[in-house]
Design a protein around this motif. Structure first.
Motif, short mmCIF file in Angstrom:
data_model
loop_
_atom_site.label_atom_id
_atom_site.label_comp_id
_atom_site.label_asym_id
_atom_site.label_seq_id
_atom_site.Cartn_x
_atom_site.Cartn_y
_atom_site.Cartn_z
N THR A 1 -2.35 19.98 -20.03
CA THR A 1 -2.98 19.31 -21.18
C THR A 1 -2.66 17.83 -21.19
OG1 THR A 1 -2.92 21.34 -22.50
CG2 THR A 1 -3.16 19.26 -23.70
N GLU A 2 -1.39 17.48 -20.99
CA GLU A 2 -1.00 16.07 -20.99
C GLU A 2 -1.63 15.32 -19.82
OE1 GLU A 2 2.20 18.37 -23.10
OE2 GLU A 2 1.09 18.60 -21.23
N LEU A 3 -1.65 15.96 -18.66
CA LEU A 3 -2.24 15.32 -17.50
C LEU A 3 -3.75 15.12 -17.69
CD1 LEU A 3 -0.36 17.21 -14.64
CD2 LEU A 3 0.10 14.92 -15.50
N ALA A 4 -4.40 16.08 -18.31
CA ALA A 4 -5.84 15.96 -18.55
C ALA A 4 -6.13 14.81 -19.51
CB ALA A 4 -6.39 17.27 -19.11
N GLU A 5 -5.33 14.66 -20.57
CA GLU A 5 -5.52 13.54 -21.50
C GLU A 5 -5.34 12.22 -20.78
OE1 GLU A 5 -6.51 13.45 -24.66
OE2 GLU A 5 -6.70 15.63 -24.80
N ALA A 6 -4.35 12.16 -19.90
CA ALA A 6 -4.11 10.93 -19.14
C ALA A 6 -5.31 10.61 -18.24
CB ALA A 6 -2.83 11.06 -18.30
N VAL A 7 -5.84 11.62 -17.57
CA VAL A 7 -6.99 11.40 -16.69
C VAL A 7 -8.18 10.85 -17.49
CG1 VAL A 7 -8.75 12.61 -15.34
CG2 VAL A 7 -6.33 13.06 -14.92
N VAL A 8 -8.47 11.45 -18.64
CA VAL A 8 -9.60 10.99 -19.45
C VAL A 8 -9.39 9.56 -19.91
CG1 VAL A 8 -10.87 11.37 -21.59
CG2 VAL A 8 -10.22 13.33 -20.18
N ALA A 9 -8.16 9.25 -20.37
CA ALA A 9 -7.88 7.90 -20.86
C ALA A 9 -8.03 6.86 -19.75
CB ALA A 9 -6.48 7.84 -21.45
N VAL A 10 -7.54 7.18 -18.56
CA VAL A 10 -7.64 6.23 -17.44
C VAL A 10 -9.10 6.07 -17.02
CG1 VAL A 10 -6.99 5.80 -15.03
CG2 VAL A 10 -5.29 6.64 -16.66
N ARG A 11 -9.85 7.15 -17.00
CA ARG A 11 -11.27 7.06 -16.67
C ARG A 11 -12.03 6.20 -17.69
NH1 ARG A 11 -12.89 13.25 -14.99
NH2 ARG A 11 -12.66 13.01 -12.73
N ASN A 12 -11.54 6.20 -18.93
CA ASN A 12 -12.18 5.42 -19.98
C ASN A 12 -11.74 3.95 -19.99
OD1 ASN A 12 -13.63 7.61 -20.87
ND2 ASN A 12 -12.25 8.12 -22.55
N GLY A 13 -10.88 3.59 -19.03
CA GLY A 13 -10.50 2.19 -18.91
C GLY A 13 -9.07 1.86 -19.20
N ALA A 14 -8.25 2.83 -19.63
CA ALA A 14 -6.84 2.56 -19.88
C ALA A 14 -6.12 2.24 -18.58
CB ALA A 14 -6.18 3.76 -20.56
N GLU A 15 -5.17 1.34 -18.64
CA GLU A 15 -4.35 1.03 -17.46
C GLU A 15 -3.33 2.15 -17.26
OE1 GLU A 15 -1.99 -2.71 -15.45
OE2 GLU A 15 -2.41 -2.76 -17.59
N HIS A 16 -3.17 2.59 -16.03
CA HIS A 16 -2.23 3.66 -15.71
C HIS A 16 -0.92 3.02 -15.24
CE1 HIS A 16 -1.34 7.52 -13.15
NE2 HIS A 16 -0.61 7.47 -14.25
N VAL A 17 0.14 3.21 -16.01
CA VAL A 17 1.45 2.64 -15.71
C VAL A 17 2.43 3.79 -15.46
CG1 VAL A 17 3.34 1.18 -16.53
CG2 VAL A 17 0.96 0.62 -17.12
N ALA A 18 3.08 3.79 -14.32
CA ALA A 18 4.06 4.82 -13.99
C ALA A 18 5.47 4.24 -14.08
CB ALA A 18 3.82 5.36 -12.58
N THR A 19 6.36 4.97 -14.75
CA THR A 19 7.73 4.49 -14.84
C THR A 19 8.42 4.49 -13.49
OG1 THR A 19 8.60 6.69 -15.32
CG2 THR A 19 7.94 5.34 -17.21
N ASN A 20 7.99 5.38 -12.61
CA ASN A 20 8.52 5.40 -11.24
C ASN A 20 7.63 6.29 -10.41
OD1 ASN A 20 9.96 8.23 -10.71
ND2 ASN A 20 10.33 7.66 -12.84
N ALA A 21 7.80 6.20 -9.10
CA ALA A 21 6.99 7.01 -8.18
C ALA A 21 7.87 7.92 -7.33
CB ALA A 21 6.16 6.10 -7.29
N ASP A 22 9.04 8.30 -7.85
CA ASP A 22 9.93 9.19 -7.10
C ASP A 22 9.25 10.55 -6.91
OD1 ASP A 22 11.59 7.07 -7.53
OD2 ASP A 22 13.08 8.17 -8.71
N ALA A 23 9.01 10.92 -5.68
CA ALA A 23 8.32 12.19 -5.41
C ALA A 23 9.18 13.38 -5.78
CB ALA A 23 7.93 12.27 -3.94
N THR A 24 10.51 13.23 -5.70
CA THR A 24 11.41 14.35 -5.97
C THR A 24 12.56 13.92 -6.87
OG1 THR A 24 12.80 13.87 -4.03
CG2 THR A 24 10.92 15.36 -3.70
N ILE A 25 13.20 14.91 -7.46
CA ILE A 25 14.47 14.71 -8.14
C ILE A 25 15.48 15.69 -7.54
CG2 ILE A 25 13.45 13.89 -10.30
CD1 ILE A 25 13.92 16.71 -11.44
N PRO A 26 16.75 15.31 -7.47
CA PRO A 26 17.74 16.24 -6.92
C PRO A 26 18.07 17.34 -7.92
CG PRO A 26 18.81 14.22 -7.63
CD PRO A 26 17.34 14.01 -7.81
N SER A 27 18.46 18.50 -7.41
CA SER A 27 18.90 19.59 -8.26
C SER A 27 19.87 20.45 -7.47
CB SER A 27 17.72 20.44 -8.73
OG SER A 27 17.33 21.37 -7.73
N ALA A 28 20.52 21.37 -8.18
CA ALA A 28 21.42 22.29 -7.50
C ALA A 28 20.68 23.19 -6.52
CB ALA A 28 22.16 23.14 -8.53
#
Length: 361
Positions: free
Chosen positions: A147-174
């Motif tokens: 749901t959150e990703l879909a809202e983001a897609v619609v907003a960006v398609r409507n002209g909103a700027e897409h800003v990412a806090t980071n582009a880390d593909a992974t996070i470490p875990s146990a």
């Protein structure tokens, strides 16, 4: 003509906690993995503080507020307050406020830390694309879903700027690396066809802000990632210490390009308390402690061949000096570009070290 300096070669004759005034520490993979502290690190950081080093915490994880991060650190016996913490949400909020002005509508995607940072920067937080946000700020959040990703897609398609806090593909875990913010950012950009503006590390703004807050004169960036921590430190003109307690493994380190080669290397943040041996040229190879790395030397064409002196048997039980020697030998041969590093062992001791570090042998 003087040969170019090779990262790692200089080592540190004095423990870094006595040379650098502030350690700018990444969190995931450095201070903790998941909810638990990296073994021995809280004590090491306490000892570094006792030696006069100050600590700042610089994280690309945008899911929590600085208050929550500081409380978690304190619970892990690493006392910290909110002013000691810089998050990528704060960096993104600052950038958006500068670009769009106070009061601009912004749609947050991620954990609570994203919306909190936007509000603190004077921006208006909205929850739906139909509210016509001028930007979408996307940060890591464990509960982010379709749901959150879909809202983001619609907003960006409507002209909103897409800003990412980071582009880390992974996070470490146990359980090993798990999907990070970059993986979910890729969903939005893949659907919209628009690349995001990334504001977290390696952008130097986060480290620069921490330097300003602490008044650091000689900072040391401590991290577990080459693409964010090491490259970010270099871009901020700070020395770097890579720790192997997070996502980077020796094979990735060996193959690193010039912008991602650290100045110092340690198993974990306890490396702040120890000296780091230099790596010196010797008879066509590179020596660190009892280990020597050479290109070729009877191995497959172009391979690094690692060998050990009998005298070096007890001095370096984990073989980290051997890894240092291999890195410098390989980087000296490839000063201007990343390159894979095939390796071979000159003796059984070297073979055991290569196996330890996941390099074959």
């Amino acid at each position: 003509m003087t040969a170019p300096r090779v990262p790692l070669a200089g080592g540190a004759a004095v423990a870094p906690c006595r040379v650098y005034d502030v350690a700018l520490l990444d969190l995931d993979g450095v201070v903790y993995v998941g909810p638990e502290a990296v073994p021995g690190v809280p004590g090491a950081l306490a000892a570094a503080r006792a030696a006069g080093m100050r600590l700042g915490f610089v994280t690309n994880n945008a899911s929590r507020t600085p208050e929550e991060v500081a409380a978690h650190l304190t619970d892990l016996a690493v006392p910290a307050g909110p002013p000691d913490v810089i998050t990528s949400s704060q960096a993104a909020a600052t950038v958006v406020a500068q670009r769009l002005g106070a009061g601009a509508r912004v749609l947050p995607v991620g954990g609570p830390g994203v919306a909190a940072a936007l509000r603190a920067a004077g921006l208006a937080v909205v929850s739906r694309a139909e509210e016509q946000p001028r930007a979408v700020v996307q940060g890591y959040g464990r509960d982010v879903g379709w749901t959150e990703l879909a809202e983001a897609v619609v907003a960006v398609r409507n002209g909103a700027e897409h800003v990412a806090t980071n582009a880390d593909a992974t996070i470490p875990s146990a359980h090993g690396p798990l999907p990070g913010n970059g993986a979910l950012v890729g969903v939005v950009s893949g659907v919209t066809g628009r690349p995001p503006l990334v504001t977290g590390k390696p952008d130097p703004a986060m480290h620069a802000e921490c330097v300003r807050r602490t008044g650091a004169r000689r900072p040391l960036v401590v991290g577990d990632r080459l693409d964010t921590d090491v490259e970010g430190g270099r871009r901020a003109a700070a020395a770097t210490l890579l720790v192997l307690s997070g996502v980077t493994n020796p094979a990735t380190l060996l193959a690193a390009g010039p912008a991602r080669r650290p100045d110092l290397l340690a198993p974990d943040a306890g490396g702040l308390l120890t000296t780091h041996p230099p790596v010196t040229a010797e008879d066509g190879g590179w020596r660190c402690g009892g280990w020597v790395a050479r290109v070729g030397g009877g191995a497959a064409d172009g391979a690094l061949r690692l060998g050990r002196d009998a005298a070096g048997a007890a001095a370096d039980a984990d073989g980290l000096d051997g890894l240092r020697a291999m890195c410098v030998a390989h980087w000296a041969r490839h000063p201007g570009a990343a390159a894979p590093a095939p390796v071979a062992a000159a003796d059984e001791a070297a073979a055991a070290v290569l196996r330890r570090w996941g390099l074959g042998g």
